[in-house]
Design an enzyme around this catalytic site. Sequence first.
Site, PDB file in Angstrom:
ATOM      1  N   TYR A  18       0.843  -1.205   0.000  1.00 36.68           N
ATOM      2  CA  TYR A  18       0.000   0.000   0.000  1.00 36.68           C
ATOM      3  C   TYR A  18       0.877   1.253   0.000  1.00 36.68           C
ATOM      4  CZ  TYR A  18      -3.215   3.610   1.558  1.00 36.68           C
ATOM      5  OH  TYR A  18      -3.924   4.777   1.650  1.00 36.68           O
ATOM      6  N   GLU A  40     -11.714   5.890   4.154  1.00 33.26           N
ATOM      7  CA  GLU A  40     -11.166   6.728   5.230  1.00 33.26           C
ATOM      8  C   GLU A  40     -12.235   6.984   6.287  1.00 33.26           C
ATOM      9  OE1 GLU A  40      -8.118   7.470   5.833  1.00 33.26           O
ATOM     10  OE2 GLU A  40      -7.149   7.117   3.906  1.00 33.26           O
ATOM     11  N   TRP A  48      -6.160   2.217  10.072  1.00 31.40           N
ATOM     12  CA  TRP A  48      -6.230   2.065   8.618  1.00 31.40           C
ATOM     13  C   TRP A  48      -6.019   0.607   8.237  1.00 31.40           C
ATOM     14  CZ3 TRP A  48      -8.410   3.575   4.553  1.00 31.40           C
ATOM     15  CH2 TRP A  48      -7.952   3.234   3.298  1.00 31.40           C
TER      16      TRP A  48
END
Length: 186
Positions: A18, A40, A48
């Site tokens: 990522y 988000e 996250w």
Amino acid sequence: MAKTRCPWSEKDDLYKAYHDEEWGVPQHDDLKLFELLNLEGAQAGLSWYTVLVKRENYRKAFDGWDPVKISRYKAARVEKLLQNPGIIRNRLKVEGTVLNARAFLIVQKEFGSFDAYIWQFVGHKPIVNHWKTLSQVPAHTAISDAMSKDLKKRGFKFIGTTICYSFMQATGMVDDHLAHCWRRTG
């Protein structure tokens, strides 16, 4: 030879990929922007990483993040989503995604694209910061404050200023790769 990355990304290979391939890369595709804005928001109160490991499940559950389809979800579809163990089963977040799809479509119509709207907050070019340590990276800025306020005014949900700043980082609107990181652009 090992790459030097931002320390937060060293958790595992998913995080490394990522970081290396997505985080901080300028994103201008409306559907990808819509996905990231909602992911988000799903992160609120969580990490996250929790969202990232569920991302593929979210794509399947939310029709590939098609805002037109999502905007038409009725109560029965929301209830079905709340039974899906592959996503974060928070009613307010799921219902917020449906509201976000409706608001997103209105923004697209008004500005021609969500990209044109959202990138105006940074003058249509990435802000490149020069942080040396993670402790220097802010949780929000005056720009994320303004973005959050405007998104809320337009009916978006789960888009507080910290979420907006994370979104800005994820979409490359701001480059917060640390000075020693190989992904740093400036």
